[in-house]
Write a protein that holds these residues in place. Structure first.
Motif, mmCIF file in Angstrom:
data_model
loop_
_atom_site.group_PDB
_atom_site.id
_atom_site.type_symbol
_atom_site.label_atom_id
_atom_site.label_comp_id
_atom_site.label_asym_id
_atom_site.label_seq_id
_atom_site.Cartn_x
_atom_site.Cartn_y
_atom_site.Cartn_z
ATOM 1 N N GLY A 298 31.266 34.627 46.349
ATOM 2 C CA GLY A 298 31.252 33.755 47.519
ATOM 3 C C GLY A 298 30.008 32.917 47.661
ATOM 4 O O GLY A 298 29.553 32.650 48.776
ATOM 5 N N ASN A 301 30.654 26.309 46.551
ATOM 6 C CA ASN A 301 31.783 25.530 47.066
ATOM 7 C C ASN A 301 32.308 24.534 46.038
ATOM 8 O O ASN A 301 33.492 24.211 46.042
ATOM 9 C CB ASN A 301 31.379 24.768 48.328
ATOM 10 N N SER A 324 39.635 31.900 43.330
ATOM 11 C CA SER A 324 38.435 32.341 44.040
ATOM 12 C C SER A 324 38.371 31.731 45.433
ATOM 13 O O SER A 324 38.707 30.559 45.628
ATOM 14 C CB SER A 324 37.172 31.942 43.262
ATOM 15 N N ARG A 327 32.933 29.607 49.231
ATOM 16 C CA ARG A 327 31.799 30.134 49.988
ATOM 17 C C ARG A 327 31.946 29.770 51.462
ATOM 18 O O ARG A 327 32.342 28.661 51.809
ATOM 19 C CB ARG A 327 30.514 29.535 49.425
ATOM 20 N N THR A 328 31.608 30.701 52.315
ATOM 21 C CA THR A 328 31.540 30.449 53.748
ATOM 22 C C THR A 328 30.148 29.921 54.077
ATOM 23 O O THR A 328 29.145 30.574 53.768
ATOM 24 C CB THR A 328 31.817 31.731 54.552
#
Length: 347
Positions: A298, A301, A324, A327-328
């Motif tokens: 994570g 992006n 996948s 990413r947050t």
């Protein structure tokens, strides 16, 4: 919906794919001086002036861009890394800067739109701006530490000329990449902000730092964390790292940046480290496996490739991260975060 909004929406759903290197792909074509020079009649030898191919051999640049789109790229960049007045002066082509950038922008825009029309998935164009061969932070003369070959305002004007032409060519974003000098990046930011004020347009910024040693600093001495705090005020659409090293060597620095940057993270490393002949021979599946580990944790992006990467590398990366989660983006607590060579956070 604006390009900024479209990219944010797409990045919320999956890890997006950037493109790969142009330089090595161009070298593989074994082009001659006549290919580079075309009928422009410039007084200097043009061989090696990759940017001018947008005018003299647009078919070559188009073929490479198309190959990256076929490989799965959501974002393609313009072949304009050195299409600025400073770098083009080496080829006596400085008066063609606007023509080169407009042509490159239009070429990438047309192909991105073509692929978007095929499947309805948006494709984006990043107008690439390299660091030039000058540095604002360091003196090129060891006998005179205070000497600079160029000043800040001059570099702002150089970047503004290029950015304006790229926008006229139809790019979605301006990518200030391979930042080895943080002050150079700030000049690029200033140029784009001036252009925004003059045109009334939203011109999203993408900013990418390059590291010059394994400790995680660029040439002007800034750590990854300090660099982010030095440019965060620009509110870039993406921040990230490119070139530098291979994915294995970038791993700890990607982790740091992913934890602190409250914007999208774009990473496009070299295809490993160069061999004894200066060539990159890391296999596509190897590169893909290394960067997929970031995605699995994570941390990213957008993913792509820099020196030595090929459409095969990009296709392998696209396959490796297809499932996948993106990413947050973190939201750090408000604090005074300053940047010298190191980051400083006031408690």
């Amino acid at each position: 919906m604006s390009a900024r909004q479209q990219l944010l929406a797409a990045a919320a759903e999956r890890v997006l794919i950037f493109d790969g290197a142009f330089g090595t792909q161009i070298q593989n074509r074994k082009l001659t001086e006549a290919d580079y020079a075309g009928s422009l009649g410039l007084p200097a030898d043009q061989k090696g002036n990759n940017d001018i191919l947008a005018l003299t051999r647009p078919d070559v640049i188009g073929d490479i861009t198309r190959a990256y789109l076929e490989a799965g790229s959501d974002v393609v960049s313009t072949n304009t890394f050195s299409a600025n007045r400073i770098s083009q002066a080496d080829y006596a082509a400085e008066d063609l800067v606007a023509d080169i950038n407009i042509a490159s922008g239009k070429l990438a825009r047309a192909l991105a739109d073509e692929y978007a029309a095929k499947d309805g998935r948006p494709r984006f164009v990043a107008g690439a701006i390299g660091p030039t061969n000058k540095t604002l932070s360091l003196s090129p003369d060891v006998e005179d530490p205070g000497y600079r070959e160029i000043d800040f305002d001059e570099l702002v004007a150089v970047y503004k000329e290029q950015a304006e032409a790229l926008v006229a060519g139809g790019v979605d974003f301006i990518l200030i990449e391979t930042v080895f000098d943080t002050l150079n990046a700030k000049a690029g930011i200033m140029a784009v902000k001036q252009l925004e004020r003059e045109t009334g347009q939203d011109i999203p910024l993408m900013i990418s730092m390059t590291l010059t040693d394994l400790s995680g600093r660029n040439l002007s001495g800034h750590t990854v964390e300090a660099f982010w705090y030095a440019v965060r005020h620009a509110k870039p659409l993406t921040i990230g790292l490119n070139c530098s090293f291979g994915a294995e060597q970038l791993r700890p620095h990607v982790k740091v940046l992913s934890q602190i940057a409250d914007t999208l993270l774009l990473i496009y490393p070299n295809a490993g480290l160069p061999n004894e002949l200066g060539e990159y021979d890391e296999a596509p599946e190897t590169t893909a496996g290394l960067v997929a580990d970031w995605a699995d944790h994570g941390q990213v992006n957008l993913l792509g490739g820099c020196c030595g990467s090929t459409p095969d590398h990009i296709a392998a990366i696209a396959r490796a991260v297809a499932k996948s989660a993106p990413r947050t983006v973190p939201h750090p607590e408000p604090a005074m975060r300053l940047a010298g060579l190191e980051a400083f956070i006031a408690a």
